[in-house]
Design a protein around this motif. Structure first.
Motif, PDB file in Angstrom:
ATOM      1  N   GLU A 189       0.840  -1.202   0.000  1.00 29.58           N
ATOM      2  CA  GLU A 189       0.000   0.000   0.000  1.00 29.58           C
ATOM      3  C   GLU A 189       0.875   1.253   0.000  1.00 29.58           C
ATOM      4  O   GLU A 189       0.556   2.251  -0.643  1.00 29.58           O
ATOM      5  N   GLU A 190       1.998   1.167   0.714  1.00 34.64           N
ATOM      6  CA  GLU A 190       2.886   2.334   0.750  1.00 34.64           C
ATOM      7  C   GLU A 190       3.423   2.665  -0.641  1.00 34.64           C
ATOM      8  O   GLU A 190       3.481   3.830  -1.028  1.00 34.64           O
ATOM      9  N   ASP A 191       3.797   1.645  -1.390  1.00 33.27           N
ATOM     10  CA  ASP A 191       4.253   1.887  -2.766  1.00 33.27           C
ATOM     11  C   ASP A 191       3.170   2.612  -3.568  1.00 33.27           C
ATOM     12  O   ASP A 191       3.451   3.534  -4.346  1.00 33.27           O
ATOM     13  N   ALA A 192       1.933   2.136  -3.402  1.00 33.55           N
ATOM     14  CA  ALA A 192       0.830   2.745  -4.159  1.00 33.55           C
ATOM     15  C   ALA A 192       0.625   4.199  -3.750  1.00 33.55           C
ATOM     16  O   ALA A 192       0.469   5.084  -4.598  1.00 33.55           O
ATOM     17  N   PHE A 193       0.635   4.438  -2.441  1.00 35.66           N
ATOM     18  CA  PHE A 193       0.439   5.816  -1.966  1.00 35.66           C
ATOM     19  C   PHE A 193       1.578   6.720  -2.438  1.00 35.66           C
ATOM     20  O   PHE A 193       1.345   7.860  -2.845  1.00 35.66           O
ATOM     21  N   ARG A 194       2.789   6.221  -2.365  1.00 38.71           N
ATOM     22  CA  ARG A 194       3.935   7.031  -2.831  1.00 38.71           C
ATOM     23  C   ARG A 194       3.769   7.385  -4.316  1.00 38.71           C
ATOM     24  O   ARG A 194       4.011   8.514  -4.734  1.00 38.71           O
TER      25      ARG A 194
END
Lengths: 450, 450
Positions: free
Chosen positions: B206-211
């Motif tokens: 999810e962090e990759d997506a948010f970034r």
């Protein structure tokens, strides 16, 4: 006209962000399915595949679309450059048009890069959610009508282009004709129509109107007989045609009683071949109630084009698998959201209709692994639609109509009841090793996915 | 693209028969109105007039349409010859777009020859029945939302072109924006959107997506936080933006509880300016129930584009007056069908909104004679649209939006209740000499007119 902007804003922003992050080209697999049927419905009807192919073929961005998107700040130049050459290059497979479906049925699967498959989400859903809703209502109506002809006449009660698609979906589900001329031109559907009350009121007398209509359209025309006095109108129509009047149309009142009275009168007058067509607020329940009345055909409007209480299907388009990295030889990984009430079954699927010895359907089998050995009674439900960006699906609208009639006839008798009930077939989910597993779509609530 | 075949077959056969009988050129007046509001609704909203004008301007028959009609036997050469030059040459007047209406309100009146006015029946009804149904639902939603923004996100749940018209109708009724890009291009409506669950699932975390999303769309973007764990997602979004995250979106679960928890968490994290947007099965009742929750905006899909239970309005298009002969100086005669439950009030009408001293609406006055002397508190509801075949209506979509807000504000407070009730205003019918007469549309049943 391009279909490329019949799209939600967020599809473009997702592709923009994925392109910038280097993830836009990951191979991705999206399933189009519904977690439930509309309340009380026993089966769904796949409709819209032919229109989906047209939409994909027309999904191209010209300078006009790109300029709009860049000016509005939806996309930037790198994405505009890519969109200018957009052509879907992947694979699509799914249920044949006209097939029945159940909760969880993977009616359409789209495999390609994330970018190319993501962009099609809204237009595919719009078409399936609309057309399948109309076809499902139409199928219930033609089932109740038995051998009597149903005519689609709802154009005025829905958006002017939905009307054209509704005529197509109704024909697919067994309607004999439509009032919609554009549907006649675009899809070759037989069109019918003769006169409205305004035509009678335009003339000084009903007799003048009938004479004008018979002169222009012939004795085989359909006279609308309820503008003033039904009995007098029937007598006049029979008199003017020497008993050779094609049909009368009743558009108000208690149709069962009026049809009986009209039939008796026509027979008394010797017009035994004159048919009786009824219109006015018909739906599947009204049609069922008229089964015992001497009616030859039904004209259906509002309830058909609004899906008879269920104007949309609840289809969603979900990422169910993707490449696990950006490398060319990346492995597939199954994915699925786990939100409350919105579970998605991840992974690539097969789909079979399990048939009994008598050829009747017994279950919908959706599996994640290798299909079970076919014992001769299973029917593979997935057919190729696109392969490497090329259309390979060639079924016509008439093929879809025949396919619907055949697959509906396979269902258990209870499927055709119009009372509220559960889906006519159980959906069995098989896991990767062929073991039956929990169906994530059992008793799922109403779903809106944005 | 021509709108000329977005028409029912019988309009052409009626004109053919009238032409052959010499009655096609009789001056005729058609009213577009509804005999009732959908069950329990307190007011209707006129929407579609701008699109109607486009449809009339595009109502032209080229060789392709004429060849189809002749080959199919719908028309003969004499009518084809006349249609080749078809341009509406008459007068149209009606309620301004955005105006509220009630049973019997003559929202559109078309005067011309029978032939030219009859042909427009279906396309006018399609547009009004669709667009006004969406606008009526949208108006109830924006009323419940108060000052909070409503975003239209229902494209995927309706026909792909209905989606564009729905976005337009929703904007007219106070929605702030739409997800539909074609609506943005065609009508200038603000479009919004950021990301779906598929975008999160595409990425390894999810962090990759948010970034990726924040990099492409900026810190002011809206992060969808319910793919895995809402609290963790909110913490991550705030961390990645140093507390400057624009918005979060909640798309599942109990939205009132989740919004409260999310607000508390955002505030604890110092992200006091981060807004909370909610989506997922919203309708006017859900929006009302969320009035006390810390929500900044609503995204509405399915219930909006399906008219929140009433996807069509029941508008009909009826011949109400015509010339009493084929002579050029013929007198007008009022006409109207008297079928059971389908009465039509014949004759040319005026329409006034009776306002009290406080400027609040008190009654809808529909009259057949000369309007009563205006005591200063009546508002004339009829505005010219076409005069002698030329468009004279110039209101924009933004004008319609303002007009709707103003006319809705005039209504009694009870009009904005979402519980089932009677129409908010009584419709008073005045006869030719100004005396109050029976309203033929009181307690009228559901109507289908074909």
């Amino acid at each position: 006209m391009t279909s490329a902007l019949l799209t939600d804003h967020y599809e473009l922003t997702m592709v923009q962000a994925a392109m910038d992050a280097g993830t836009a080209n990951r191979r991705s697999l999206f399933d189009l399915f519904t977690r439930r049927l509309p309340e009380g419905r026993r089966y769904g009807v796949v409709a819209g595949l032919g229109r989906v192919i047209d939409a994909i073929e027309n999904f191209t961005f010209s300078e006009a679309e790109l300029a709009f998107l860049v000016e509005r700040g939806v996309i930037r130049d790198n994405l505009a450059h890519w969109l200018a050459d957009y052509r879907f290059s992947g694979d699509i497979w799914g249920y044949a048009e006209g097939e029945v479906y159940f909760p969880g049925s993977p009616v359409l699967s789209v495999e390609g890069t994330f970018a190319e498959a993501c962009l099609l989400e809204t237009v595919l859903l719009s078409i399936y959610n609309h057309d399948s809703a109309i076809a499902a209502a139409a199928s219930r109506m033609t089932a109740m009508a038995g051998g009597r002809a149903c005519a689609e006449m709802g154009s005025r009660r829905t958006h002017e282009w939905s009307a054209v698609a509704s005529a197509r979906a109704a024909y697919l589900a067994g309607f004999a004709s439509s009032s919609n001329l554009e549907a006649g031109r675009t899809y070759g559907i037989p069109t019918i129509g003769t006169a409205a009350h305004s035509f009678t009121l335009l003339h000084d007398t009903e007799e003048d109107a009938f004479r004008a209509q018979i002169a222009a359209l012939g004795e085989n025309t359909t006279l609308l007989v309820d503008t003033y006095d039904v009995e007098a109108a029937i007598r006049k129509g029979v008199e003017l045609t020497q008993g050779r009047l094609g049909s009368i149309r009743l558009d108000s009142g208690d149709l069962a009683i009026m049809a009986r009275q009209a039939r008796d009168l026509l027979d008394d007058l010797g017009a035994t071949d004159t048919r009786i067509m009824v219109t006015s607020d018909l739906d599947e329940w009204q049609i069922a109630m008229l089964q015992g009345a001497p009616v030859d055909g039904y004209g259906v409007g509002t309830s058909l084009v609004t899906g008879s209480g269920h104007p949309t299907c609840g289809f969603v388009y979900k990422l169910v698998a993707r490449a696990d990295s950006d490398e060319p030889d990346a492995q597939w990984v199954s994915v699925g959201k786990k939100s409350k009430g919105k579970n998605t079954l991840g992974g690539r699927k097969f789909a079979l209709r399990r048939l009994g010895e008598d050829g009747r359907a017994e279950a919908e089998v959706i599996g994640l692994g290798t299909p079970p050995v076919n014992d001769g009674n299973d029917r593979d439900l997935l057919v190729p639609v696109y392969r490497g960006g090329e259309v390979v699906y060639g079924a016509t609208l008439d093929d879809a109509r025949r396919h619907h009639a055949a697959t509906r006839a396979e269902l258990p008798d209870a499927a055709l009841r119009i009372s509220k009930g559960d889906p006519a077939l159980e959906t069995i989910i098989l896991d990767e090793v062929g073991a039956q597993t929990t169906n994530p779509y059992q008793a799922a609530p109403v779903v809106t996915n944005l």
